[in-house]
Design a protein around this motif. Structure first.
Motif, PDB file in Angstrom:
ATOM      1  N   ARG A   3       0.829  -1.206   0.000  1.00  0.00           N
ATOM      2  CA  ARG A   3       0.000   0.000   0.000  1.00  0.00           C
ATOM      3  C   ARG A   3       0.868   1.263   0.000  1.00  0.00           C
ATOM      4  O   ARG A   3       0.551   2.255  -0.679  1.00  0.00           O
ATOM      5  N   GLN A   7       0.860   4.244  -2.836  1.00  0.00           N
ATOM      6  CA  GLN A   7       0.643   5.645  -2.485  1.00  0.00           C
ATOM      7  C   GLN A   7       1.816   6.520  -2.931  1.00  0.00           C
ATOM      8  O   GLN A   7       1.627   7.678  -3.331  1.00  0.00           O
ATOM      9  N   ILE A  10       1.338   7.322  -6.585  1.00  0.00           N
ATOM     10  CA  ILE A  10       0.305   8.339  -6.771  1.00  0.00           C
ATOM     11  C   ILE A  10       0.840   9.724  -6.405  1.00  0.00           C
ATOM     12  O   ILE A  10       0.631  10.709  -7.127  1.00  0.00           O
ATOM     13  N   ASP A  14       1.225  13.950  -8.262  1.00  0.00           N
ATOM     14  CA  ASP A  14       0.356  14.979  -7.713  1.00  0.00           C
ATOM     15  C   ASP A  14       0.700  16.327  -8.350  1.00  0.00           C
ATOM     16  O   ASP A  14       1.826  16.812  -8.210  1.00  0.00           O
ATOM     17  N   GLY A 295      -3.278  -1.515  -9.136  1.00  0.00           N
ATOM     18  CA  GLY A 295      -4.324  -0.509  -9.030  1.00  0.00           C
ATOM     19  C   GLY A 295      -4.152   0.587 -10.052  1.00  0.00           C
ATOM     20  O   GLY A 295      -3.053   0.826 -10.573  1.00  0.00           O
ATOM     21  N   THR A 297      -3.965   4.440 -10.819  1.00  0.00           N
ATOM     22  CA  THR A 297      -3.539   5.581 -10.016  1.00  0.00           C
ATOM     23  C   THR A 297      -4.585   6.692  -9.940  1.00  0.00           C
ATOM     24  O   THR A 297      -4.428   7.632  -9.158  1.00  0.00           O
ATOM     25  N   GLY A 299      -7.510   5.992  -8.906  1.00  0.00           N
ATOM     26  CA  GLY A 299      -8.364   5.518  -7.829  1.00  0.00           C
ATOM     27  C   GLY A 299      -9.582   4.750  -8.281  1.00  0.00           C
ATOM     28  O   GLY A 299     -10.385   4.311  -7.453  1.00  0.00           O
ATOM     29  N   ALA A 307      -9.636   1.193  -6.459  1.00  0.00           N
ATOM     30  CA  ALA A 307      -8.473   1.415  -7.315  1.00  0.00           C
ATOM     31  C   ALA A 307      -7.932   0.096  -7.839  1.00  0.00           C
ATOM     32  O   ALA A 307      -7.401   0.006  -8.944  1.00  0.00           O
ATOM     33  N   VAL A 346      -8.569  -2.353  -2.729  1.00  0.00           N
ATOM     34  CA  VAL A 346      -7.823  -1.151  -2.352  1.00  0.00           C
ATOM     35  C   VAL A 346      -8.698   0.046  -2.699  1.00  0.00           C
ATOM     36  O   VAL A 346      -8.979   0.311  -3.871  1.00  0.00           O
ATOM     37  N   THR A 348      -9.103   4.004  -2.515  1.00  0.00           N
ATOM     38  CA  THR A 348      -8.430   5.284  -2.309  1.00  0.00           C
ATOM     39  C   THR A 348      -9.366   6.465  -2.522  1.00  0.00           C
ATOM     40  O   THR A 348      -9.078   7.574  -2.056  1.00  0.00           O
ATOM     41  N   THR A 351      -8.109  10.164  -6.812  1.00  0.00           N
ATOM     42  CA  THR A 351      -6.806  10.687  -6.407  1.00  0.00           C
ATOM     43  C   THR A 351      -6.485  12.027  -7.057  1.00  0.00           C
ATOM     44  O   THR A 351      -5.492  12.658  -6.704  1.00  0.00           O
TER      45      THR A 351
END
Length: 364
Positions: A3, A7, A10, A14, A295, A297, A299, A307, A346, A348, A351
């Motif tokens: 996990r 993260q 991801i 951002d 997953g 990205t 979400g 995700a 999963v 999220t 995202t």
């Protein structure tokens, strides 16, 4: 660990962190912002934060539920992956925003994955209903994203550089987050602002996300590629064979966008990542030292609220204890239901970014 790795991938994409270093200088005239994609709203917010004293105007469109607060740039929402009337209205507003510009004006285009469906303006002679039918057929066909976007371009009045042409004679700079194999500007969102010689700047890519994931793991790793395609279930079997040949500790990372060919039968629930994982678990057959996460990205795996999911050495055994036949769920494309029953999805939420799928196989 899996996990945390996901993260980290991801976070690397951002826009709040990745957008500012790629910005041009503000234009001398008007500064108009346009955009489309799952990250369009968060990119707009990041641009406003980077240019607090610049008079910005414009409009972007994102997927329902992906809107973030902005002060100057209007954020609209529309449907994805099948376009709707809101997407057509948004495309018309974006085209209107770049009319009658001057050479001293500057247009900043914010493009990310999902833009192809969200920015939908039928070519002359076609209707929105025509585009909906084509999109639904493409999504069920198993065709790679590059093929789907080339077809979408031919049906559009805005894709394939047509939006860029509408911005002339203003300066146009595109900031993009790639979600496609190879990071081709012509394929990302079907290339609405791409043309030969365009000022096109990648602010985040799948490889950047994979490298961030590897750094977070702090263990031996192999990046198998950021552009893996093909049938999800087949890739699951191939990855299982590869993992079984490795000795731990080792982390196998990969990205890209696989496909699920539905066929004529009525499918269950699931996306390409959960389908990949269920196939991987079946092929691993309870191998004691291998776990994995896959997953999207953004979400959202396919059209579901997860995700992706996680598999562990006891995934099949826990399924059998609940009376679940993993192979039956895989064959009926109902992988989401399988992992939901096990509590291994999963989740999220959106995202606000999208650098395609991340697959991490942990061998210990």
């Amino acid at each position: 660990m899996l996990r945390a790795i996901f993260q980290a991938a991801i976070a690397a994409a951002d826009p709040a962190l990745s957008l500012k270093p790629h910005l041009p200088a503000p234009g001398k005239g008007r500064n108009i912002v346009i955009g489309a994609g799952k990250a369009a709203s968060s990119m707009a917010a990041a641009l406003e934060a980077a240019w607090p004293d610049v008079a910005l105007e414009g409009v972007v469109v994102t997927r329902y539920g992906h809107k973030t607060p902005t002060q100057k740039i209007t954020v609209l929402e529309a449907a994805h992956p099948v376009p709707d009337e809101a997407g057509e209205s948004a495309a018309r507003r974006i085209m209107a925003a770049v009319q009658n510009l001057q050479p001293e004006d500057q247009v900043i285009a914010l493009i990310s994955g999902g833009a192809s469906a969200l920015l939908t303006l039928p070519a002359p002679g076609l209707t929105l209903e025509d585009k909906k039918l084509v999109n639904k057929a493409l999504l069920a066909s198993g065709a790679p994203i590059s093929t789907m976007n080339r077809i979408r371009t031919q049906l559009s009045a805005v894709k394939g550089g047509k939006l860029a042409a509408a911005c002339a004679p203003a300066k146009l700079v595109t900031l993009a987050i790639s979600d496609v194999p190879g990071d081709s500007p012509a394929i990302i969102g079907s290339g609405p602002t791409w043309y030969e010689g365009a000022d096109y700047r990648m602010i985040a890519t799948p490889m950047m996300a994979l490298e961030a994931a590897a750094k977070k793991a702090a263990m031996p790793y192999k990046i198998l590629g950021d552009a893996l395609e093909g049938e999800s279930a087949e890739l699951g079997r191939e990855m299982a064979a590869l993992a079984l040949r490795e000795t731990g500790p080792m982390l196998l990372l990969s990205g890209g966008e696989t496909t699920v060919t539905i066929g004529s039968g009525k499918p269950g629930r699931g996306g390409r990542n959960t389908e990949f994982l269920l196939s991987l678990a079946i092929a691993l057959n309870g191998a004691k030292n291998i776990s994995a996460l896959a997953g999207d990205t953004d979400g959202i795996d396919g059209t579901e609220d997860a995700a992706g999911a996680i598999i562990t050495p006891d995934t099949l055994a826990r399924g059998r204890a609940l009376g679940l036949d993993a192979t039956q769920f895989l064959n009926s494309h109902d992988s989401y239901s399988y992992f939901k029953a096990l509590g291994d999805l999963v989740m999220t939420g959106p995202t606000m970014t999208n650098v395609n799928d991340i697959r991490a196989i942990l061998i210990n």
